[in-house]
Design a protein around this motif. Structure first.
Motif, PDB file in Angstrom:
ATOM      1  N   LEU A  63      -0.618  45.045  56.986  1.00 28.81           N
ATOM      2  CA  LEU A  63       0.782  45.335  56.661  1.00 28.81           C
ATOM      3  C   LEU A  63       0.925  45.678  55.193  1.00 28.81           C
ATOM      4  CD1 LEU A  63       2.406  42.253  58.361  1.00 28.81           C
ATOM      5  CD2 LEU A  63       2.600  44.609  59.141  1.00 28.81           C
ATOM      6  N   GLU A  64       1.878  46.503  54.910  1.00 28.41           N
ATOM      7  CA  GLU A  64       2.143  46.756  53.489  1.00 28.41           C
ATOM      8  C   GLU A  64       3.111  45.692  53.029  1.00 28.41           C
ATOM      9  OE1 GLU A  64       2.392  50.606  51.764  1.00 28.41           O
ATOM     10  OE2 GLU A  64       2.130  51.486  53.753  1.00 28.41           O
ATOM     11  N   LEU A  65       2.523  44.566  52.655  1.00 29.89           N
ATOM     12  CA  LEU A  65       3.359  43.396  52.410  1.00 29.89           C
ATOM     13  C   LEU A  65       4.417  43.593  51.324  1.00 29.89           C
ATOM     14  CD1 LEU A  65       0.690  40.606  52.748  1.00 29.89           C
ATOM     15  CD2 LEU A  65       2.533  41.155  54.326  1.00 29.89           C
ATOM     16  N   THR A  66       4.042  44.288  50.253  1.00 30.78           N
ATOM     17  CA  THR A  66       4.985  44.394  49.145  1.00 30.78           C
ATOM     18  C   THR A  66       6.221  45.203  49.519  1.00 30.78           C
ATOM     19  OG1 THR A  66       3.612  46.198  48.385  1.00 30.78           O
ATOM     20  CG2 THR A  66       3.365  44.096  47.238  1.00 30.78           C
ATOM     21  N   LYS A  67       6.060  46.127  50.481  1.00 28.75           N
ATOM     22  CA  LYS A  67       7.192  46.984  50.849  1.00 28.75           C
ATOM     23  C   LYS A  67       8.083  46.346  51.914  1.00 28.75           C
ATOM     24  CE  LYS A  67       5.034  51.370  49.807  1.00 28.75           C
ATOM     25  NZ  LYS A  67       4.260  52.393  50.464  1.00 28.75           N
ATOM     26  N   SER A  68       7.516  45.362  52.561  1.00 27.67           N
ATOM     27  CA  SER A  68       8.253  44.762  53.662  1.00 27.67           C
ATOM     28  C   SER A  68       9.509  44.070  53.143  1.00 27.67           C
ATOM     29  CB  SER A  68       7.336  43.761  54.363  1.00 27.67           C
ATOM     30  OG  SER A  68       8.015  43.192  55.426  1.00 27.67           O
ATOM     31  N   PHE A  69      10.538  44.085  53.949  1.00 23.26           N
ATOM     32  CA  PHE A  69      11.813  43.526  53.512  1.00 23.26           C
ATOM     33  C   PHE A  69      11.696  42.031  53.195  1.00 23.26           C
ATOM     34  CE2 PHE A  69      16.031  43.597  52.502  1.00 23.26           C
ATOM     35  CZ  PHE A  69      16.787  42.709  53.233  1.00 23.26           C
ATOM     36  N   THR A  70      11.239  41.245  54.159  1.00 21.54           N
ATOM     37  CA  THR A  70      10.995  39.827  53.904  1.00 21.54           C
ATOM     38  C   THR A  70       9.559  39.507  54.333  1.00 21.54           C
ATOM     39  OG1 THR A  70      12.010  39.387  56.028  1.00 21.54           O
ATOM     40  CG2 THR A  70      13.344  38.916  54.095  1.00 21.54           C
ATOM     41  N   PRO A  71       8.613  39.788  53.448  1.00 17.49           N
ATOM     42  CA  PRO A  71       7.213  39.674  53.827  1.00 17.49           C
ATOM     43  C   PRO A  71       6.814  38.290  54.336  1.00 17.49           C
ATOM     44  CG  PRO A  71       7.454  40.111  51.469  1.00 17.49           C
ATOM     45  CD  PRO A  71       8.807  40.189  52.048  1.00 17.49           C
ATOM     46  N   GLY A  72       7.394  37.262  53.732  1.00 22.53           N
ATOM     47  CA  GLY A  72       7.061  35.905  54.182  1.00 22.53           C
ATOM     48  C   GLY A  72       7.359  35.727  55.661  1.00 22.53           C
ATOM     49  N   MET A  73       8.513  36.252  56.057  1.00 18.18           N
ATOM     50  CA  MET A  73       8.921  36.155  57.463  1.00 18.18           C
ATOM     51  C   MET A  73       7.952  36.887  58.378  1.00 18.18           C
ATOM     52  SD  MET A  73      11.664  34.388  57.773  1.00 18.18           S
ATOM     53  CE  MET A  73      12.592  34.888  59.223  1.00 18.18           C
ATOM     54  N   VAL A  74       7.448  38.023  57.878  1.00 16.73           N
ATOM     55  CA  VAL A  74       6.528  38.819  58.688  1.00 16.73           C
ATOM     56  C   VAL A  74       5.263  38.016  58.974  1.00 16.73           C
ATOM     57  CG1 VAL A  74       5.165  40.946  58.796  1.00 16.73           C
ATOM     58  CG2 VAL A  74       7.444  40.975  57.786  1.00 16.73           C
ATOM     59  N   VAL A  75       4.769  37.326  57.959  1.00 16.13           N
ATOM     60  CA  VAL A  75       3.555  36.525  58.150  1.00 16.13           C
ATOM     61  C   VAL A  75       3.823  35.384  59.144  1.00 16.13           C
ATOM     62  CG1 VAL A  75       1.816  35.099  57.023  1.00 16.13           C
ATOM     63  CG2 VAL A  75       2.700  37.113  55.852  1.00 16.13           C
ATOM     64  N   VAL A  76       4.957  34.742  59.011  1.00 12.44           N
ATOM     65  CA  VAL A  76       5.313  33.666  59.931  1.00 12.44           C
ATOM     66  C   VAL A  76       5.369  34.202  61.367  1.00 12.44           C
ATOM     67  CG1 VAL A  76       7.061  31.958  60.584  1.00 12.44           C
ATOM     68  CG2 VAL A  76       6.661  32.449  58.183  1.00 12.44           C
ATOM     69  N   ASP A  77       5.921  35.400  61.484  1.00 10.49           N
ATOM     70  CA  ASP A  77       6.038  36.017  62.796  1.00 10.49           C
ATOM     71  C   ASP A  77       4.647  36.287  63.403  1.00 10.49           C
ATOM     72  OD1 ASP A  77       7.695  37.123  64.834  1.00 10.49           O
ATOM     73  OD2 ASP A  77       6.909  39.082  64.238  1.00 10.49           O
ATOM     74  N   ILE A  78       3.735  36.743  62.562  1.00 14.48           N
ATOM     75  CA  ILE A  78       2.373  37.004  63.040  1.00 14.48           C
ATOM     76  C   ILE A  78       1.734  35.696  63.523  1.00 14.48           C
ATOM     77  CG2 ILE A  78       0.033  37.695  62.363  1.00 14.48           C
ATOM     78  CD1 ILE A  78       1.318  39.661  60.391  1.00 14.48           C
ATOM     79  N   VAL A  79       1.896  34.648  62.738  1.00 12.45           N
ATOM     80  CA  VAL A  79       1.312  33.352  63.124  1.00 12.45           C
ATOM     81  C   VAL A  79       1.938  32.871  64.431  1.00 12.45           C
ATOM     82  CG1 VAL A  79       1.114  30.909  62.481  1.00 12.45           C
ATOM     83  CG2 VAL A  79       0.688  32.683  60.781  1.00 12.45           C
ATOM     84  N   ASN A  80       3.241  33.029  64.552  1.00 10.58           N
ATOM     85  CA  ASN A  80       3.938  32.635  65.782  1.00 10.58           C
ATOM     86  C   ASN A  80       3.357  33.375  66.990  1.00 10.58           C
ATOM     87  OD1 ASN A  80       5.772  32.097  67.818  1.00 10.58           O
ATOM     88  ND2 ASN A  80       7.524  32.023  66.434  1.00 10.58           N
ATOM     89  N   LYS A  81       3.186  34.681  66.844  1.00 13.58           N
ATOM     90  CA  LYS A  81       2.657  35.477  67.964  1.00 13.58           C
ATOM     91  C   LYS A  81       1.231  35.068  68.316  1.00 13.58           C
ATOM     92  CE  LYS A  81       5.503  39.584  67.940  1.00 13.58           C
ATOM     93  NZ  LYS A  81       5.987  40.238  66.711  1.00 13.58           N
ATOM     94  N   GLU A  82       0.412  34.842  67.282  1.00 17.04           N
ATOM     95  CA  GLU A  82      -0.981  34.475  67.551  1.00 17.04           C
ATOM     96  C   GLU A  82      -1.095  33.079  68.159  1.00 17.04           C
ATOM     97  OE1 GLU A  82      -3.672  36.235  67.661  1.00 17.04           O
ATOM     98  OE2 GLU A  82      -2.797  38.065  66.878  1.00 17.04           O
ATOM     99  N   LEU A  83      -0.221  32.161  67.715  1.00 20.35           N
ATOM    100  CA  LEU A  83      -0.219  30.804  68.296  1.00 20.35           C
ATOM    101  C   LEU A  83       0.149  30.889  69.775  1.00 20.35           C
ATOM    102  CD1 LEU A  83       1.581  28.157  66.012  1.00 20.35           C
ATOM    103  CD2 LEU A  83      -0.789  28.147  66.775  1.00 20.35           C
ATOM    104  N   THR A  84       1.131  31.743  70.074  1.00 23.36           N
ATOM    105  CA  THR A  84       1.564  31.942  71.457  1.00 23.36           C
ATOM    106  C   THR A  84       0.414  32.493  72.299  1.00 23.36           C
ATOM    107  OG1 THR A  84       3.792  32.394  70.656  1.00 23.36           O
ATOM    108  CG2 THR A  84       3.325  33.066  72.904  1.00 23.36           C
ATOM    109  N   GLU A  85      -0.258  33.506  71.755  1.00 23.00           N
ATOM    110  CA  GLU A  85      -1.414  34.105  72.443  1.00 23.00           C
ATOM    111  C   GLU A  85      -2.490  33.058  72.709  1.00 23.00           C
ATOM    112  OE1 GLU A  85      -2.275  36.930  73.986  1.00 23.00           O
ATOM    113  OE2 GLU A  85      -0.129  37.206  73.693  1.00 23.00           O
ATOM    114  N   LEU A  86      -2.723  32.242  71.685  1.00 17.48           N
ATOM    115  CA  LEU A  86      -3.759  31.202  71.763  1.00 17.48           C
ATOM    116  C   LEU A  86      -3.513  30.288  72.965  1.00 17.48           C
ATOM    117  CD1 LEU A  86      -6.177  30.136  70.132  1.00 17.48           C
ATOM    118  CD2 LEU A  86      -4.601  28.675  68.882  1.00 17.48           C
TER     119      LEU A  86
END
Ligand code: GDP
Length: 296
Positions: A63-86
């Motif tokens: 991801l282009e983290l610096t350009k993202s609107f709320t980058p912290g949220m994006v990372v949390v979202d990724i972790v949420n999705k991966e935890l769900t997949e797990l």
């Protein structure tokens, strides 16, 4: 409460990330280091943690983290999705036989919660307007038959028993016949457990399997035992094709390791989660809800 330690640690890590306007690659690496430690401390299988972190990093770095609107949220979202997949992605429903009755074999070590979960599952099926029959196949543990009968009476589900002098295979066979004769659409067979996995137990379970051709073989494991629950699942799965897992005692202060590793290690989905000693309908396990609960 279950997952408390893991949950508060992850919330702490992500709290810091969320607060940042900009998130650098270093921030992500630092957060992932902390997530890794939190998962290991929650008793999640080592290899599962390693793969998990690698996947999250791969997606986050892309991801282009610096350009993202709320980058912290994006990372949390990724972790949420991966935890769900797990944990299996989505809820895996109970199998249904083409021609009723659907036969469900409940297996597991002694004390894992097989008898209790059998009654909870029967109660769930009742709630869904089915007509279940429970079969008392544990002839070894003193009072196991009585326990199932008492629970059956309490929830209004008949229990088939031939006492403790007939072989469990014969009990299962006759119970299944009775279910067919009386129009039961679900049959739940409670089986014996042992303190440890042994050959005699597996042979008996295989024989019952052969005689009843179950649509579901549900392994009941105690979430409080952490990685041991995962080892048990692996052993059972290698000897008896499991179709799903019932994770019990999630009301206790389990660190979460079993819930987060069992699917990844065995390939077997957690189909139900059980909490409490009271007989309430067994709850279908929803990976996405569990992930959100852990992340707070
Ligand atoms: P079995 O030997 O596998 O049939 O285990 P039981 O069903 O007899 O359960 C063993 C003990 O664990 C009993 O005291 C149950 O009341 C308790 N138990 C079962 N499931 C749960 C659960 O989800 N939460 C809690 N707290 N206790 C449970």
């Amino acid at each position: 409460m279950a997952f408390e330690g893991l949950s508060s640690r992850l919330q702490n890590v992500f709290g810091k990330l969320r607060g940042k306007g900009k998130v650098t690659e270093d921030d992500v690496n630092e957060a992932m280091r902390e997530v890794r430690l939190a998962l290991l401390e929650a008793d999640v299988n080592f290899k599962v943690v390693k793969d998990f972190i690698a996947k999250v990093k791969e997606r986050a770095i892309g991801l282009e983290l610096t350009k993202s609107f709320t980058p912290g949220m994006v990372v949390v979202d990724i972790v949420n999705k991966e935890l769900t997949e797990l944990m299996g992605g989505t809820n895996t429903k109970l199998a249904k036989a083409n021609k009723p009755p659907t036969v469900i074999l409940m297996v597991g070590l002694q004390g894992a919660g097989k008898t209790t979960s059998s009654a909870k599952l029967a109660k769930l099926l009742l709630k869904e307007k089915h007509k279940p029959l429970m079969i008392a196949g544990d002839i070894y543990r003193p009072a196991a038959i009585k326990q199932l009968q008492v629970l059956g009476e309490q929830i209004g589900v008949p229990v088939f028993t031939l006492g403790d002098q007939t072989s469990p295979v014969e009990i299962a066979r006759q119970g299944l016949q009775l279910a067919k004769d009386n129009g039961h659409d679900y049959v739940i067979i409670d089986t014996a457990g042992r303190l440890h996995i042994d050959e005699a137990l597996m042979t008996e379970l295989r024989d019952i399997h052969e005689a009843t051709k179950p649509d579901e073989v549900l392994l009941v494991v105690d979430a409080m035992t952490g990685q041991e629950a995962v080892n048990v699942a692996q052993s059972f799965h290698s000897q008896l094709e499991l179709t799903g897992v019932v994770l019990t005692k999630l009301d206790g202060d389990t660190r979460g390791g079993a819930a987060l590793s069992v699917k990844a290690v065995t390939g077997c989905p957690i189909k139900f989660a059980a909490t409490g000693e009271k007989i309430e309908p067994l709850e279908p396990f929803h990976p996405e809800r569990m992930a959100s609960r852990i992340l707070g």
